[in-house]
Design a protein around this motif. Structure first.
Motif, PDB file in Angstrom:
ATOM      1  N   GLY A 127       0.793  -1.224   0.000  1.00 45.22           N
ATOM      2  CA  GLY A 127       0.000   0.000   0.000  1.00 45.22           C
ATOM      3  C   GLY A 127       0.824   1.271   0.000  1.00 45.22           C
ATOM      4  O   GLY A 127       0.274   2.365  -0.020  1.00 45.22           O
ATOM      5  N   GLN A 176       2.102   5.185  -4.277  1.00 45.31           N
ATOM      6  CA  GLN A 176       1.007   6.115  -4.569  1.00 45.31           C
ATOM      7  C   GLN A 176       1.313   6.900  -5.836  1.00 45.31           C
ATOM      8  O   GLN A 176       2.467   7.101  -6.186  1.00 45.31           O
ATOM      9  CB  GLN A 176       0.803   7.084  -3.395  1.00 45.31           C
ATOM     10  CG  GLN A 176       0.474   6.407  -2.080  1.00 45.31           C
ATOM     11  CD  GLN A 176      -0.823   5.645  -2.106  1.00 45.31           C
ATOM     12  OE1 GLN A 176      -1.837   6.144  -2.594  1.00 45.31           O
ATOM     13  NE2 GLN A 176      -0.814   4.419  -1.601  1.00 45.31           N
ATOM     14  N   HIS A 218      -0.058   6.535 -12.599  1.00 48.28           N
ATOM     15  CA  HIS A 218      -1.052   7.036 -13.557  1.00 48.28           C
ATOM     16  C   HIS A 218      -1.232   6.067 -14.719  1.00 48.28           C
ATOM     17  O   HIS A 218      -0.245   5.585 -15.287  1.00 48.28           O
ATOM     18  CB  HIS A 218      -0.604   8.387 -14.119  1.00 48.28           C
ATOM     19  CG  HIS A 218      -0.831   9.527 -13.198  1.00 48.28           C
ATOM     20  ND1 HIS A 218      -0.240   9.624 -11.964  1.00 48.28           N
ATOM     21  CD2 HIS A 218      -1.601  10.627 -13.334  1.00 48.28           C
ATOM     22  CE1 HIS A 218      -0.630  10.740 -11.376  1.00 48.28           C
ATOM     23  NE2 HIS A 218      -1.457  11.365 -12.183  1.00 48.28           N
ATOM     24  N   ALA A 230      -9.388   8.673  -9.312  1.00 50.58           N
ATOM     25  CA  ALA A 230      -8.475   7.906  -8.464  1.00 50.58           C
ATOM     26  C   ALA A 230      -9.107   6.621  -7.943  1.00 50.58           C
ATOM     27  O   ALA A 230     -10.314   6.551  -7.722  1.00 50.58           O
ATOM     28  CB  ALA A 230      -8.026   8.768  -7.287  1.00 50.58           C
ATOM     29  N   LYS A 239      -7.748   2.668  -5.683  1.00 49.39           N
ATOM     30  CA  LYS A 239      -6.689   1.946  -4.977  1.00 49.39           C
ATOM     31  C   LYS A 239      -6.827   0.450  -5.240  1.00 49.39           C
ATOM     32  O   LYS A 239      -7.922  -0.042  -5.476  1.00 49.39           O
ATOM     33  CB  LYS A 239      -6.764   2.209  -3.475  1.00 49.39           C
ATOM     34  CG  LYS A 239      -6.473   3.661  -3.119  1.00 49.39           C
ATOM     35  CD  LYS A 239      -6.387   3.857  -1.626  1.00 49.39           C
ATOM     36  CE  LYS A 239      -6.104   5.300  -1.279  1.00 49.39           C
ATOM     37  NZ  LYS A 239      -4.774   5.752  -1.636  1.00 49.39           N
ATOM     38  N   ASP A 240      -5.697  -0.254  -5.176  1.00 48.37           N
ATOM     39  CA  ASP A 240      -5.745  -1.709  -5.255  1.00 48.37           C
ATOM     40  C   ASP A 240      -6.139  -2.249  -3.874  1.00 48.37           C
ATOM     41  O   ASP A 240      -6.309  -1.466  -2.931  1.00 48.37           O
ATOM     42  CB  ASP A 240      -4.433  -2.282  -5.803  1.00 48.37           C
ATOM     43  CG  ASP A 240      -3.264  -2.287  -4.836  1.00 48.37           C
ATOM     44  OD1 ASP A 240      -3.425  -1.940  -3.645  1.00 48.37           O
ATOM     45  OD2 ASP A 240      -2.153  -2.650  -5.267  1.00 48.37           O
ATOM     46  N   GLY A 268      -4.183  -0.830  -0.992  1.00 44.69           N
ATOM     47  CA  GLY A 268      -4.143   0.616  -0.813  1.00 44.69           C
ATOM     48  C   GLY A 268      -3.129   1.337  -1.671  1.00 44.69           C
ATOM     49  O   GLY A 268      -2.935   2.543  -1.518  1.00 44.69           O
ATOM     50  N   ASN A 269      -2.451   0.626  -2.593  1.00 44.95           N
ATOM     51  CA  ASN A 269      -1.570   1.306  -3.539  1.00 44.95           C
ATOM     52  C   ASN A 269      -2.442   2.209  -4.414  1.00 44.95           C
ATOM     53  O   ASN A 269      -3.485   1.783  -4.909  1.00 44.95           O
ATOM     54  CB  ASN A 269      -0.813   0.295  -4.401  1.00 44.95           C
ATOM     55  CG  ASN A 269       0.174  -0.514  -3.577  1.00 44.95           C
ATOM     56  OD1 ASN A 269       1.094   0.025  -2.990  1.00 44.95           O
ATOM     57  ND2 ASN A 269      -0.039  -1.820  -3.516  1.00 44.95           N
ATOM     58  N   GLY A 270      -2.012   3.470  -4.577  1.00 44.74           N
ATOM     59  CA  GLY A 270      -2.845   4.461  -5.238  1.00 44.74           C
ATOM     60  C   GLY A 270      -2.592   4.608  -6.721  1.00 44.74           C
ATOM     61  O   GLY A 270      -1.456   4.773  -7.160  1.00 44.74           O
ATOM     62  N   TRP A 271      -3.678   4.565  -7.470  1.00 43.69           N
ATOM     63  CA  TRP A 271      -3.654   4.697  -8.917  1.00 43.69           C
ATOM     64  C   TRP A 271      -4.561   5.850  -9.337  1.00 43.69           C
ATOM     65  O   TRP A 271      -5.505   6.184  -8.637  1.00 43.69           O
ATOM     66  CB  TRP A 271      -4.170   3.416  -9.573  1.00 43.69           C
ATOM     67  CG  TRP A 271      -3.255   2.259  -9.444  1.00 43.69           C
ATOM     68  CD1 TRP A 271      -3.154   1.395  -8.390  1.00 43.69           C
ATOM     69  CD2 TRP A 271      -2.297   1.830 -10.403  1.00 43.69           C
ATOM     70  NE1 TRP A 271      -2.194   0.455  -8.645  1.00 43.69           N
ATOM     71  CE2 TRP A 271      -1.661   0.691  -9.872  1.00 43.69           C
ATOM     72  CE3 TRP A 271      -1.929   2.297 -11.659  1.00 43.69           C
ATOM     73  CZ2 TRP A 271      -0.663   0.010 -10.575  1.00 43.69           C
ATOM     74  CZ3 TRP A 271      -0.940   1.615 -12.353  1.00 43.69           C
ATOM     75  CH2 TRP A 271      -0.317   0.485 -11.804  1.00 43.69           C
ATOM     76  N   THR A 272      -4.299   6.398 -10.510  1.00 44.52           N
ATOM     77  CA  THR A 272      -5.132   7.452 -11.066  1.00 44.52           C
ATOM     78  C   THR A 272      -5.288   7.231 -12.564  1.00 44.52           C
ATOM     79  O   THR A 272      -4.295   7.027 -13.259  1.00 44.52           O
ATOM     80  CB  THR A 272      -4.487   8.847 -10.840  1.00 44.52           C
ATOM     81  OG1 THR A 272      -4.310   9.041  -9.446  1.00 44.52           O
ATOM     82  CG2 THR A 272      -5.344   9.949 -11.407  1.00 44.52           C
TER      83      THR A 272
END
Length: 126
Positions: free
Chosen positions: A66, A69, A72, A110, A112-113, A116-120
């Protein structure tokens, strides 16, 4: 000299759950899933149309699940891409249009996986 980003390691707590999310919900291609004993497993996943892959697994990175972050995924139609991800069960935010007077609009959405890893999703103005 050319330099091409080829692989981004993503820390996850459950490799099989993450692999299912990335392949079944995001539609990434599973390029490789290889085990080297009990302490090393590499799963390489590539977004459709991308030259760069992500890598999840066991023994890949020491960072906390997580902790990545701001990744893209660039799309040409963010509303259609968002709708497709929602249909596949991805919890994703609404599309945000970021514009300035006289400038083309850049749009983001936005998500998250499971760790909690953040993707956009990003739709650039071009």
């Amino acid at each position: 000299m050319d330099m091409k980003l080829e692989l981004v390691p993503i820390p996850v707590s459950d490799v099989d759950r993450a692999k299912a999310f990335y392949t079944e919900q995001l539609g990434f291609n599973a390029d490789l899933d290889q085990r080297f004993g009990e302490t090393f497993r590499v799963v390489q996943l590539t977004p459709p149309g991308s030259a760069c892959s992500v890598c999840i697994g066991v023994g890949i990175v020491d960072t906390a699940p997580g902790s990545v972050q701001g990744l893209h995924l660039v799309v040409s139609d963010i509303r259609a891409a968002r709708a497709e991800l929602v249909e596949r069960g991805v919890e994703i935010g609404e599309v945000e249009d970021m514009s300035a007077p006289g400038k083309p609009t850049v749009s983001y959405a936005a998500f998250k996986d499971p760790d909690g890893n953040g993707w956009t999703l990003q739709q650039p103005p071009y």
